[in-house]
Design an enzyme around this catalytic site. Sequence first.
Site, mmCIF file in Angstrom:
data_model
loop_
_atom_site.group_PDB
_atom_site.id
_atom_site.type_symbol
_atom_site.label_atom_id
_atom_site.label_comp_id
_atom_site.label_asym_id
_atom_site.label_seq_id
_atom_site.Cartn_x
_atom_site.Cartn_y
_atom_site.Cartn_z
ATOM 1 N N GLY A 1 0.761 -1.094 -0.057
ATOM 2 C CA GLY A 1 0.104 0.129 0.122
ATOM 3 C C GLY A 1 0.900 1.258 -0.050
ATOM 4 N N HIS A 2 0.138 2.359 0.196
ATOM 5 C CA HIS A 2 0.923 3.766 0.275
ATOM 6 C C HIS A 2 1.051 4.239 1.674
ATOM 7 C CE1 HIS A 2 -0.754 4.607 -3.809
ATOM 8 N NE2 HIS A 2 -0.068 3.546 -3.974
#
Length: 398
Positions: free
Chosen positions: A239-240
């Site tokens: 993810g980020h």
Amino acid sequence: MAVNINLALMSLVFLVAFSAIDHAQAAVFDVTTHGAKPGGDITAALTSAWKDACAASGNNQVVVPKGTFKLGEVSLEGPCKGPIEFQNHGTVQAPADPSKFKDFWIQIIHVDGFTLSGGGTFDGQGQLAWKSNNCANDANCGVFAANLKFSFLTNAIVKDITSLNSKYFHIILLGCKHMQLEQLTITAPADSANTDGIHIGRSSLITISDIKIGTGDDCISIGDGSQGVTITKVTCGPGHGISIGSLGKYKDEEPVTGITVTDCTITDATNGVRIKTWPASPSPGTATGLHFENIDMTNVENCLLVDQGYCPHGICKAQIPSTIKISDVSFKNIRGTSTSVEAVKISCSKSVPCEKVHLENIDIKFTGSGEYKAICENVKPTFAGIQNPPACTGSSAE
């Protein structure tokens, strides 16, 4: 002394009696008694069970049993006569066609004393939505449906469920107060666009703990108006990362204050912990009291990032500085490995430089080749303890 003992005993008797009465009033509203069939569509049955439970006194439960069920868009609305629990023990599947929805698949709104539990799965079946997501090329792209949207809840608990393959954000909190999210699993592929795990907006006194998140966007994103948010023991990746923001995209955004992120693990992510604001903000704003501590990272690109020129896909007026003022920020005991030569980057706005930024015991090892460094722009941070990469000297706007 005897009077106090008698009063205590009377209070205890009252509480036991009240509990017994309240328990006697409680009821279970199973969707199968409202017409749900295994493998079938339970939209009408769930809506009916919720309405009956919401209208009844006591602590009532709406139950989806074990099995696989179909569910269309549904808004389960309060206020209710008493606390209400939605137990999902099965797998509930959304229609795959993204055009069947507005901005949510399942919404819970205007309820005081709500609980979601049961160990079941909410499967958004988002594969078609991800393929048609055009936000990388269109700043005004439409949004798809979030799996779960909690709107204007108070004293709520969400625990022991799985959100799978949402078409857009998995879980959204809007206007909620006194809410706990714990023991959740949130999953989507790393290349699924805009599938933030949890997004919080205009909510206060929120606790997030013991959650495993792996998606194609932010594991957790905190929007404007968020106050008193505590995030702990979150496992994030892919993810980020865990982000405050993005902020400053819209007019008249509300302040963000009192955000604490502790004891988290981030692995195989593009970002670790991040604060991001848009350039050319239409209105000034503030983000203050932002604290990150005891974070372990493995194979993360941008481990520690303040980005006040956040401009994904180049769709913005990057030459105009952000007007979101960031202050009272700390990063403590951040350790791990980075794939970027700029593992630490604090890039603040020229128009409103960051203030009171502190870094303490930052130990991030570079796994690649090149000049490893920390970057500071429009900020003069203070430092303590280990600084790896070496501390940047800081700068102010001219």
